[in-house]
Design a protein around this motif. Sequence first.
Motif, PDB file in Angstrom:
ATOM      1  N   ASP A 170       0.851  -1.196   0.000  1.00 57.22           N
ATOM      2  CA  ASP A 170       0.000   0.000   0.000  1.00 57.22           C
ATOM      3  C   ASP A 170       0.886   1.244   0.000  1.00 57.22           C
ATOM      4  O   ASP A 170       1.563   1.533   0.993  1.00 57.22           O
ATOM      5  N   PRO A 171       0.902   2.016  -1.103  1.00 55.42           N
ATOM      6  CA  PRO A 171       1.770   3.197  -1.165  1.00 55.42           C
ATOM      7  C   PRO A 171       1.396   4.286  -0.173  1.00 55.42           C
ATOM      8  O   PRO A 171       2.155   5.244   0.016  1.00 55.42           O
ATOM      9  N   LYS A 223       5.549   3.997   1.885  1.00 59.51           N
ATOM     10  CA  LYS A 223       5.711   5.283   1.201  1.00 59.51           C
ATOM     11  C   LYS A 223       7.152   5.758   1.300  1.00 59.51           C
ATOM     12  O   LYS A 223       7.721   6.269   0.325  1.00 59.51           O
ATOM     13  N   LYS A 224       7.765   5.585   2.467  1.00 57.87           N
ATOM     14  CA  LYS A 224       9.171   5.961   2.657  1.00 57.87           C
ATOM     15  C   LYS A 224      10.070   5.161   1.728  1.00 57.87           C
ATOM     16  O   LYS A 224      10.958   5.713   1.072  1.00 57.87           O
ATOM     17  N   ASN A 277       6.280   5.142  -7.756  1.00 57.62           N
ATOM     18  CA  ASN A 277       4.938   5.377  -7.232  1.00 57.62           C
ATOM     19  C   ASN A 277       4.186   4.066  -7.048  1.00 57.62           C
ATOM     20  O   ASN A 277       3.334   3.937  -6.186  1.00 57.62           O
ATOM     21  N   LYS A 278       4.525   3.087  -7.905  1.00 53.45           N
ATOM     22  CA  LYS A 278       3.919   1.762  -7.797  1.00 53.45           C
ATOM     23  C   LYS A 278       4.777   0.753  -8.558  1.00 53.45           C
ATOM     24  O   LYS A 278       5.566   1.113  -9.437  1.00 53.45           O
TER      25      LYS A 278
END
Length: 276
Positions: A230-231, A237-238, A246-247
Amino acid sequence: MQKPIVVGSVAYDPKIVTIWDIIRDYFNDNGIRLDYMLFSNYEAQIEYLLSGKIDIAWNTNVAWVRAYELSNHKAQALLMRDTDIDFKSVFIAKEKSGIKSIQDLKGKKFGLGSADSAQAAILPLKYLENELGENIKDVEIIRYNSDLGKHGDTGRSEFDVLEDIKNGKLDAGAIGISTWVRILEEGLFPAGEIESFYTSEGYCHCNFTALDTLDENIKKTFVDILLGQDPNDPIIKKMMLLEGLNKWVVTTNEELKGYEVLTQAMKEQDLIKNNW
């Protein structure tokens, strides 16, 4: 106990440890044992992949082409970053240089980055040859072979090229699009001092590479776990910010086409051999 999936990565920056600790912990938290092995250069990593000492390698495009060709096309590209698609090379010069196209480079000094960098050397040389043909002899090519073995990951050679354009030792040079974007976004050079006069067609950069002999369940599990990240999760995210994505994206035949021009260039320039 389940044998861990072992992934290879090249330690071109201290942040690599943070990135892979996060990825390892994410797999382990999801019930899949994973560990990573760090290398100082891609040539060693390719050797370990081809000899079965690691299961999966996080490869540059140059490392992918070598692994694919040296394995007699037994290597498979599993997954990549969204930012690995449509990567480009950029040719730059001082704004007041009068250089507005590749044809204007005749009689000029042109800088290429590390010889093993697709974006700053291998592909730019091919673009010059395609455009200039025999007239490439009229361009003085100057190479900046810093951080060989890292395939341009550190970007150091690209900044060497930039610095020598700025101080007048070069007329123009080649860098990767990510370096150019960073320069523009961070204002690393005075506004209007340096401009781009050529941007290449898109090609593909890094991917996770495995041999086709690796168990299909292992490959599927590896891909599924990464795709499931899960971004918006702060830790993920880090990691994605550090890794520059981004993905994650599954590598299909369409993305594989993005390696064709590099494969051709590496064959023409005799760069398929894996010397280390």
